[in-house]
Each structure stands twice: as structure tokens, then as C-alpha cells.
Design an enzyme around this catalytic site. Structure first.
Site, short mmCIF file in Angstrom:
data_model
loop_
_atom_site.label_atom_id
_atom_site.label_comp_id
_atom_site.label_asym_id
_atom_site.label_seq_id
_atom_site.Cartn_x
_atom_site.Cartn_y
_atom_site.Cartn_z
N ALA A 1 -9.53 -5.95 8.69
CA ALA A 1 -8.98 -5.26 7.51
C ALA A 1 -7.88 -6.13 6.92
CB ALA A 1 -8.45 -3.90 7.91
N LEU B 1 -6.57 0.07 -6.35
CA LEU B 1 -6.54 1.50 -6.09
C LEU B 1 -7.50 2.21 -7.04
CD1 LEU B 1 -2.66 1.91 -5.86
CD2 LEU B 1 -4.28 1.93 -3.96
N HIS C 1 10.57 28.03 -1.84
CA HIS C 1 10.92 27.98 -0.41
C HIS C 1 9.98 28.90 0.36
CE1 HIS C 1 13.34 27.72 3.18
NE2 HIS C 1 13.26 29.04 3.27
N1 NAD Z 1 -5.30 4.80 0.68
C1 NAD Z 1 -5.50 3.81 -0.18
O1 NAD Z 1 -4.94 3.80 -1.27
C2 NAD Z 1 -6.39 2.67 0.18
C3 NAD Z 1 -7.27 2.80 1.23
C4 NAD Z 1 -8.05 1.71 1.56
C5 NAD Z 1 -7.93 0.53 0.84
N2 NAD Z 1 -7.05 0.44 -0.17
C6 NAD Z 1 -6.86 -0.84 -0.87
O2 NAD Z 1 -7.82 -1.78 -0.45
C7 NAD Z 1 -7.24 -3.08 -0.37
C8 NAD Z 1 -7.55 -3.72 0.94
O3 NAD Z 1 -6.89 -3.04 2.02
P1 NAD Z 1 -6.54 -3.80 3.37
O4 NAD Z 1 -5.82 -2.86 4.24
O5 NAD Z 1 -7.75 -4.50 3.87
O6 NAD Z 1 -5.61 -4.97 2.86
P2 NAD Z 1 -4.03 -5.14 2.75
O7 NAD Z 1 -3.84 -6.29 1.85
O8 NAD Z 1 -3.36 -3.84 2.44
O9 NAD Z 1 -3.58 -5.55 4.24
C9 NAD Z 1 -4.14 -6.65 4.91
C10 NAD Z 1 -3.21 -7.08 6.01
O10 NAD Z 1 -3.88 -8.07 6.80
C11 NAD Z 1 -2.93 -9.03 7.21
N3 NAD Z 1 -3.63 -10.29 7.59
C12 NAD Z 1 -4.28 -11.15 6.78
N4 NAD Z 1 -4.82 -12.17 7.51
C13 NAD Z 1 -4.51 -11.95 8.80
C14 NAD Z 1 -4.79 -12.65 10.03
N5 NAD Z 1 -5.49 -13.79 10.08
N6 NAD Z 1 -4.31 -12.13 11.19
C15 NAD Z 1 -3.58 -10.99 11.18
N7 NAD Z 1 -3.31 -10.28 10.05
C16 NAD Z 1 -3.76 -10.76 8.87
C17 NAD Z 1 -2.04 -9.17 5.97
O11 NAD Z 1 -0.79 -9.74 6.28
C18 NAD Z 1 -1.93 -7.71 5.50
O12 NAD Z 1 -0.84 -7.04 6.08
C19 NAD Z 1 -5.75 -2.92 -0.60
O13 NAD Z 1 -5.45 -3.36 -1.89
C20 NAD Z 1 -5.53 -1.45 -0.45
O14 NAD Z 1 -4.47 -0.99 -1.28
C21 NAD Z 1 -6.27 1.49 -0.50
#
Ligand code: NAD
Length: 464
Positions: free
Chosen positions: A268, A318, A443
């Protein structure tokens, strides 16, 4: 063949909303979608199925952790994984069918297949070329890949967010690579279902971009729920053998190499725009160095008559941001004024408790040299949150030090994703913290904590 006013490419939240609004404005509209069902990533393999699993696993957590505390006694609830996946699929099916109904109701043609753009005004689907006055690219995004890590959703060992929604079984152990939104939402699902979950994150903190205090408190809460964190660690490879995986990572502080074994690995590490196959190179549609389609203030690409929205363009990935852009670009194409207020786009992480934020973080405000006031209120002082066993979080409201205008809000707490909207509306209306503080809040509700945080920006919270 008749000419369309608009062909939208992609029927995710950006695309289908754009198509519906354009049809409501009197345009003749078609929407191209190659998936078997409408709704894009969000409805099929993203927001909606993950929320079903989050809800089901939260219910399980309640029965195991909190029922007895409330005097609810009885047999231990067990998980029937196949049935839980069935509930998830039914939730998805109900929603995707709903979009089909809305398309019919609004007389939008669903062109089934994958589109490419032959030229401005010409969209090819299968062997047919359709004529249209305008094109909106709403083709979304796909999980990004990580060097040394091969995702195989079918095998169900090393998976991305799609594969994690239908693992063949609940794994005993799971490594989540990336402590972003996807990693923490799905990681917490499997932790609650009984997996031993370790999150490996490159940065020294979780949820990049979020308020610093929220990051710290959120990590504490998740740790209490059983998730383990390895921070400052770059995953360099994953190997699989005999139905299990070995994750190799290097700690950034000393370059030392470590491994963790797990039955499943969720990758992820972000998403990237999904624009391959559209033929944008040939058309001369410009993209940024990170692969996003470049657009102007009216969502028009470098080629006249071709627009782009949602995950395919820069900005937060998003669904609701895509929806807003979809409505706005439809208005523009219909000759009206489309508008998106990019400074008031909420972000929510649907864990329990939820995390929600809008506007400036304390760090971003300070970096921008703004003088701010911070009003904080812990849910420990909120009766409703305590009754829900979710009083570990807080509301943090940021206001301008001189004008008192609300600049941002960050919440960890029960239904934070619902509560944040009161602050969104306040910000849209240019409200002050005092405006929120002077508004009567029912409340007992969790929203009272927002009012208390607003009071804390002024004379002081009552229950702190
Ligand atoms: N609830 C929501 O709004 C929701 C839900 C799911 C996805 N999304 C969107 O989808 C997109 C993708 O989500 P996501 O969680 O995959 O991405 P993200 O960008 O939120 O997080 C990815 C994380 O992976 C880490 N990372 C990258 N390479 C790495 C490595 N080699 N080793 C260890 N860590 C590493 C990064 O530092 C980062 O913290 C985002 O833009 C997110 O906002 C939103």
C-alpha cells in the site's frame, strides 16, 4: 451515428457524477467504462468494499472487547470469512446497480469497453469511433508498484488493495508496506479479524501530510489495538515460498537489513494515474513528470475540448474531490461556472476511531508564516464518546490569531468523518471559531467536542 455533446471516459465517482450533472444540464452524454460494473475503483474495489469489511470487523471487535463491559454476555462470535466476503460483495453490487439506474434515468449511454482518444472530438471504443464535442478523462488511478515486490492478487499472498479485499483466508500474520490510508484501514481490518499485523513505513511517522499530533495519537491508538509499527524502514523486496512471504527492509538510520515472515503482504505504497492506453502521447496532451494529466483552471488539458478530472490529475486522490471536479467540469462544458474550493476538501481515514481533517494543519500554517490559535478538546471530556469506548482522541481546531477565522480542523474520534463536515460548512462560509462556539450543539453528541475546541480558541472549553 449521432454526435454527443460529451463523452466521459471512466465511470468512477468523478466520471459518473460528471456524466449525470452534464445530462441534467441538457447535454447528450455517453460514458465509457470497460469494467463489468459502473462505479470505478471506489465502488468496486476501493472505498465501498473496504468500508463493508471495516464495519464487519469493527462489529466483531465490539463483541470481543466491549460487549461484556456493557453486560452483554453470551457465546463467542466467530468469523465466517466466505459470508463476510458475501456481505461485502452485496454492498458493492447494490451500489454499482444504483449507478446503472441513474444512467438510465438520465438517458446516459454506457459505452462498454476501454476507450482511446483518436483526436479531439473522437473516442474509439472497440472498433467504433464515436463523435463528440467534448471529452472528459476520468480514468482514475491504479496501485503503484514497488521495485523488488511482485503483486499477485490471484495467489493471495502478496497483494495490493484490490487483492486484500478478497484474500482466500484470514492470514495469521500480515505485513503491510506503507502506513498511509490504505495500509492502516485494511491493516486494522485484518488486525481485528485476528491477524498479527506489522506495518512497515519508510517515513519516521504514519499518515504523511496529517497533523503531527494526530499522527502520534493515531499511532498510539492503533498500537493499543494490536498493530505493530516499524518506522523509518524501506522495503526492498518480498519473496514467497511454500505459501508464505518474507519481507526484506532496511532501517534508514543505520542501513541495517531485516526480514519479517508473514502469511500475507499488503503493498500500500500509493497510487498512480491510470492513463495508459488512452493515446495521450499521440494527441499531445501534456502530463506532469509524475504522470498526472496537466490541466488549466477549467480542467481543460493542453488540447482544446479534452478535459481531465479526479485521480488522473494533480491533487488529493479522493473520490469526493473527483466528484466535485466532475460536477464543476460539467458546468463549464455546459457554459456555466464550475467551482471547486480546493482548500476545503476533507480527508477521512475510516478506522475506529475515525480520523478526519480539513484545511491547514498546525505545521502547514506555521510553515506558511501564519499566526494561528489552536483550540484542542479531548474526547475524555465528552460523555457520548466515553459511552462508546472511543474517548482516546481529540478535536483540534485551527483559527487565524487575528481574525479568528477557521483555517482547519483535525479530529480523531467516533464518527470523525461525519463530524468534520460542520467545520467544512463553517469554512465555506468564512466562519470564525466564535461562530462555531456560539452555535448550540445538541447534548449528548460527539459534535459537542467540536464546539468545545472552538471555545478553546477563545475564552476556554467548559469540560476540559
Ligand atoms: N479513506 C480514504 O480517503 C482513502 C482510502 C483509500 C485510498 N485513498 C487514497 O488512495 C491513495 C493511495 O493510498 P495509499 O495508502 O496506498 O498511499 P499513501 O500515499 O497514502 O501512503 C503510502 C505510504 O507508503 C510509504 N512507502 C512508500 N514506499 C515504501 C517502501 N519502499 N517501504 C515502506 N514504505 C513505503 C510512503 O511513505 C507512504 O507513507 C492515497 O492518495 C489515498 O488518499 C484514500
Amino acid at each position: 451515428m449521432s454526435t454527443y455533446d460529451l463523452i466521459v471516459i471512466g465511470a468512477g465517482p468523478g466520471g459518473y457524477v460528471c456524466a449525470i450533472r452534464a445530462a441534467q444540464l441538457g447535454l447528450k452524454v455517453a460514458c465509457v467504462e470497460g469494467r463489468e460494473t459502473l462505479g470505478g475503483t471506489c465502488l468496486n474495489v476501493g472505498c465501498i468494499p473496504s468500508k463493508a469489511l471495516l464495519h464487519a470487523s469493527h462489529m466483531l471487535h465490539e463483541t470481543h472487547e466491549n460487549f461484556e463491559k456493557m453486560g452483554l454476555m453470551g457465546a463467542h462470535v466467530e468469523v465466517d470469512w466466505a459470508k463476510m466476503l458475501g456481505y461485502k460483495s452485496e454492498t458493492v453490487g447494490g451500489n454499482t446497480k444504483g449507478i446503472e439506474f441513474l444512467f438510465k434515468k438520465n438517458k446516459i449511454d454506457w459505452l462498454k469497453g476501454w476507450a482511446s482518444i483518436e483526436a479531439a472530438g473522437k473516442v474509439k471504443v472497440g472498433e467504433t469511433v464515436y463523435e463528440t464535442k467534448n471529452i472528459v478523462i476520468a480514468s482514475g488511478s491504479e496501485p503503484s508498484t514497488l521495485k523488488g515486490v511482485e503483486v499477485d492478487n490471484k495467489a493471495g499472498i502478496v497483494v495490493d488493495s484490490t487483492g486484500a479485499l478478497e484474500l482466500p483466508k484470514i492470514p495469521k500474520s500480515m505485513v503491510v508496506i506503507g502506513a498511509g490510508v490504505i495500509g492502516l484501514e485494511l491493516g486494522s481490518v485484518y488486525a481485528r479479524l485476528g491477524a498479527d499485523v506489522t506495518v512497515v513505513e519508510f517515513l519516521d511517522f504514519i499518515t504523511p501530510g496529517m497533523d503531527g499530533e494526530v499522527q502520534k495519537q493515531f499511532q498510539k491508538i492503533l498500537t493499543k489495538q494490536g498493530l505493530k509499527f516499524v518506522l523509518g524502514a524501506a522495503v526492498s523486496g518480498v519473496s514467497t515460498e511454500n505459501g508464505a512471504a518474507k519481507v526484506t527492509y532496511k532501517l534508514r538510520k543505520d542501513d541495517s537489513e531485516h526480514t519479517i515472515d508473514a502469511e500475507a503482504v499488503l503493498v500500500a505504497t500509493g497510487r498512480r494515474p491510470y492513463i495508459a492506453g488512452l493515446g495521450l502521447d499521440t494527441l499531445g496532451v501534456e502530463v506532469t513528470d509524475r504522470g498526472f494529466v496537466k490541466i488549466d483552471d477549467h480542467w481543460q488539458t493542453s488540447v482544446k475540448g479534452i478535459y481531465a478530472i479526479g485521480d488522473a490529475v494533480p491533487g488529493p486522490m479522493l473520490a469526493h474531490k473527483a466528484e466535485d471536479e466532475g460536477m464543476a467540469v460539467a458546468e463549464v462544458i455546459a457554459g456555466k461556472h464550475g467551482h471547486v474550493n480546493y482548500s476545503v476538501i476533507p480527508g477521512v481515514i475510516y478506522t475506529t476511531p475515525e480520523v478526519a481533517s480539513v484545511g491547514l494543519t498546525e505545521e502547514a500554517a506555521k510553515e506558511a508564516g501564519r499566526k494561528i490559535k489552536v483550540g484542542k478538546f479531548p474526547f475524555m471530556g465528552n460523555a457520548r464518546a466515553k459511552a462508546l469506548f472511543q474517548a482516546d482522541g481529540f478535536v483540534k481546531l485551527i483559527a487565524d490569531a487575528e481574525t479568528d477565522r477557521v483555517l482547519g480542523c483535525h479530529i480523531i474520534g467516533p464518527n470523525a468523518g461525519e463530524m468534520i463536515h460542520e467545520v467544512c460548512v463553517a469554512m465555506e462560509f468564512g466562519a470564525s471559531a466564535q461562530d462555531i462556539a456560539l452555535t448550540c450543539h445538541a447534548h449528548p453528541t460527539c459534535s459537542e467536542a467540536v464546539r468545545e475546541a472552538a471555545l478553546a480558541c477563545g475564552g476556554g472549553a467548559i469540560h476540559a
